[in-house]
Design a protein around this motif. Structure first.
Motif, short mmCIF file in Angstrom:
data_model
loop_
_atom_site.label_atom_id
_atom_site.label_comp_id
_atom_site.label_asym_id
_atom_site.label_seq_id
_atom_site.Cartn_x
_atom_site.Cartn_y
_atom_site.Cartn_z
N UNK A 1 99.21 74.99 20.25
CA UNK A 1 98.55 74.68 21.52
C UNK A 1 97.89 75.91 22.15
N UNK A 2 98.61 77.04 22.09
CA UNK A 2 98.03 78.28 22.63
C UNK A 2 96.82 78.71 21.81
N UNK A 3 96.87 78.49 20.50
CA UNK A 3 95.73 78.84 19.65
C UNK A 3 94.51 77.97 19.97
N UNK A 4 94.74 76.68 20.19
CA UNK A 4 93.64 75.78 20.54
C UNK A 4 93.04 76.19 21.88
N UNK A 5 93.90 76.47 22.85
CA UNK A 5 93.45 76.88 24.17
C UNK A 5 92.65 78.18 24.10
N UNK A 6 93.21 79.19 23.44
CA UNK A 6 92.53 80.48 23.31
C UNK A 6 91.21 80.33 22.54
N UNK A 7 91.25 79.59 21.43
CA UNK A 7 90.05 79.40 20.62
C UNK A 7 88.96 78.64 21.35
N UNK A 8 89.35 77.65 22.13
CA UNK A 8 88.36 76.88 22.90
C UNK A 8 87.70 77.76 23.96
N UNK A 9 88.50 78.60 24.60
CA UNK A 9 87.93 79.53 25.58
C UNK A 9 86.95 80.49 24.91
N UNK A 10 87.27 80.96 23.72
CA UNK A 10 86.38 81.86 23.00
C UNK A 10 85.05 81.17 22.70
N UNK A 11 85.11 79.94 22.22
CA UNK A 11 83.89 79.19 21.89
C UNK A 11 83.06 78.96 23.15
N UNK A 12 83.70 78.69 24.26
CA UNK A 12 82.98 78.44 25.52
C UNK A 12 82.52 79.73 26.19
N UNK A 13 82.90 80.88 25.65
CA UNK A 13 82.46 82.16 26.21
C UNK A 13 83.32 82.69 27.33
N UNK A 14 84.48 82.09 27.54
CA UNK A 14 85.39 82.56 28.58
C UNK A 14 86.39 83.56 27.99
#
Length: 155
Positions: free
Chosen positions: A88-101
């Protein structure tokens, strides 16, 4: 054993779907190909930690009859919590990276708790397994031995 099988099957499905999510989410967000994001690792983590490891544990449970013990029960639930927190933390972190956050320390802390839960659960698993190995209580070995004695001709 049924819980282990169901968990492994569930992780297999979620692992495959996480790969699909990674591909489609990065494509839809115009994320540059080849750039690193943790979303690409979720797929392999879920398939390895959730699917493959639990299938190995299922086989060990079949041989040693681990799943009836309190120690194994603690292992099983703590292990699943660890896999879910980590993924879950990996999905959260990875999604933020893709969104530029930017990621933050809270996500890292949650991932750390997941890793701690995984580590403690694996120690519990080995303690549970050791107890059966040291006492020599293999379920399959005993059943095969008894079956061989029952079917062997008397002389």
């Amino acid at each position: 054993m049924k819980k282990i099988f169901n968990a492994a099957f569930t992780y297999m499905i979620i692992g495959v779907l996480s790969g699909l999510f990674y591909r489609e989410f990065t494509k839809a967000s115009d994320f540059p190909s080849g750039e690193f994001t943790q979303l690409g690792l979720v797929h392999t983590h879920l398939l390895t930690l959730g699917f493959i490891v639990l299938l190995i544990i299922l086989a060990l449970d079949k041989v040693f009859g681990l799943s009836g013990t309190k120690l194994f029960s603690w292992f099983f639930w703590l292990y699943n919590v660890g896999v879910i927190l980590t993924a879950g933390a990996m999905v959260w972190h990875g999604s933020l990276t893709v969104l530029g956050d930017e990621s933050n320390a809270m996500i890292d802390g949650i991932a750390g708790l997941g890793h701690i839960a995984l580590s403690v659960s694996l120690v519990l698993f080995f303690l549970s397994l050791r107890k059966k190995v040291v006492t020599g209580k293999a379920v399959t070995g005993k059943a095969v031995t008894e079956g061989a004695e029952a079917t062997s001709p008397s002389r």
